[in-house]
Design an enzyme around this catalytic site. Structure first.
Site, PDB file in Angstrom:
ATOM      1  CB  CYS A   1     -30.647 -19.167  42.136  1.00  0.00           C
ATOM      2  SG  CYS A   1     -30.301 -19.874  43.759  1.00  0.00           S
TER       3      CYS A   1
ATOM      4  CG  HIS B   1     -30.977 -15.563  44.629  1.00  0.00           C
ATOM      5  ND1 HIS B   1     -31.869 -16.406  44.002  1.00  0.00           N
ATOM      6  CD2 HIS B   1     -30.619 -14.647  43.697  1.00  0.00           C
ATOM      7  CE1 HIS B   1     -32.054 -16.010  42.758  1.00  0.00           C
ATOM      8  NE2 HIS B   1     -31.304 -14.936  42.544  1.00  0.00           N
TER       9      HIS B   1
ATOM     10  CG  HIS C   1     -31.131 -13.560  39.038  1.00  0.00           C
ATOM     11  ND1 HIS C   1     -31.752 -13.414  40.260  1.00  0.00           N
ATOM     12  CD2 HIS C   1     -31.755 -12.669  38.217  1.00  0.00           C
ATOM     13  CE1 HIS C   1     -32.684 -12.482  40.193  1.00  0.00           C
ATOM     14  NE2 HIS C   1     -32.716 -12.009  38.985  1.00  0.00           N
TER      15      HIS C   1
END
Length: 341
Positions: free
Chosen positions: A257, A305, A317
């Site tokens: 991420c 994240h 993402h």
């Protein structure tokens, strides 16, 4: 004379007890099997998703340790180069002073103080600074330079030693975090292996549908980005839709991420910290209503994240192991805040 004793009979009580025990064990096993039914596909998926989330959290910790290792390695290399150069300079200064001493000896003897300095233990001379006034000004200046260089080298060597220890500790930490990540992923695979081949295929098809839906035209609205660099970062990330998630990866062919967001912004000429937690402090924080395309979006209470806001409630993402870089609703994860770089 033949024995008339009757043969020994088996212990019927013991046999009965053993039989009863065995029967009870079978009954308990049967009850346990009934009490713990095989988990459904949905239950396995939920557990696997949780393990992937935990693996991603560990991945961001790993990324932070790896970034620290790289910085320490660079610092150690610079210090070692500096020590090597300093030692060369010190040797040259000592050679110069030795040349002075030789010339002095040829012209009528050597000053006792200078002899002491050039002995097998020259460092002991430095504690006798009062002897400097017994030498010529040129020799005195040379000795002072040597003294200063020796002190600087001692300090650099000590600093390099401390950095090397930190580097060793960080390498050990990296190994531990890598082992933790691999353990989480292995446990997720073990759970998936408990499913039937058909159930595994169904889960794979669900994931593939999510990837395909992202690859198709996504309605991102028409809101402008807050800056040209944010727009450039989002455009760069959009070219990576479909690239696989790989923990610890920073592109250009696979990403985790924070690897995706740091890579995307690097294409816009902006250097971001490596981890999602550090990226959370890389700019001005925003509420969800303030987001513009290209802003960073931070998820989960521990900030493990990060993605890029793409517009119209969508985030771009790298989601998790087994998934590709894709667009998803911002509401699929617990939103914390946005960051404008």
């Amino acid at each position: 004379m033949a024995s008339h004793r009757r043969p020994k009979q088996p212990n019927r009580t013991r046999v009965t007890v053993l039989t009863a025990t065995a029967a009870a064990a079978v009954a308990l096993t049967s009850q346990a099997a009934q009490a713990e039914p095989k988990p459904s596909k949905e239950e396995v998926k939920a557990k696997v998703d949780k393990l992937y989330e935990e693996a991603e959290h560990a991945t961001e910790k790993y990324n932070g340790a790896k970034e620290k290792q790289e910085k320490l390695q660079k610092q150690v290399s610079n210090l070692q180069d500096s020590v090597a150069r300093g030692q060369d300079e010190l040797n040259k200064l000592r050679d110069t002073l030795g040349t002075m001493a030789t010339a002095q000896y040829r012209t009528g003897g050597m000053d006792p103080s200078l002899q002491l300095f050039l002995s097998s233990d020259p460092d002991s001379y430095l504690a006798k600074a009062s002897a400097l006034d017994q030498l010529s000004s040129k020799q005195t200046e040379a000795l002072r330079k040597i003294q200063s260089k020796q002190r600087a080298l001692a300090q650099q060597r000590e600093e390099a030693s401390d950095k090397l220890k930190d580097l060793e500790d960080t390498r050990k930490e990296l190994g531990e975090k890598k082992k933790k990540i691999q353990g989480k992923l292995a446990e997720a695979q073990r759970l998936l292996n408990t499913l039937t081949a058909q159930e595994r295929q169904e889960l794979a098809e669900e994931e593939e549908r999510a990837n395909r839906a992202s690859a198709e035209r996504v309605d991102l609205g028409s809101s402008p980005s807050a800056s040209s660099r944010a727009a450039a970062a989002l455009n760069a990330a959009a070219t990576k839709v479909g690239s696989p998630y790989v923990w610890g990866a920073t592109g250009p062919n696979s990403f985790d991420c924070s690897g995706l967001t740091s890579w995307a912004y690097s294409q816009a000429g902006v250097s971001l910290p490596r981890t999602s937690q550090a990226q959370a402090n890389a700019g001005t924080r925003l509420s969800q209503s303030e987001l513009a395309p290209g802003d960073l979006v931070i998820f989960y209470s521990d900030l493990h994240h990060v993605g890029l806001y793409a517009g119209n409630g969508q985030v771009l993402h790298a989601p998790k192991p087994g998934a590709n870089v894709r667009y998803e609703s911002i509401n699929n994860m617990p939103f914390m805040f946005g960051v404008r770089v």
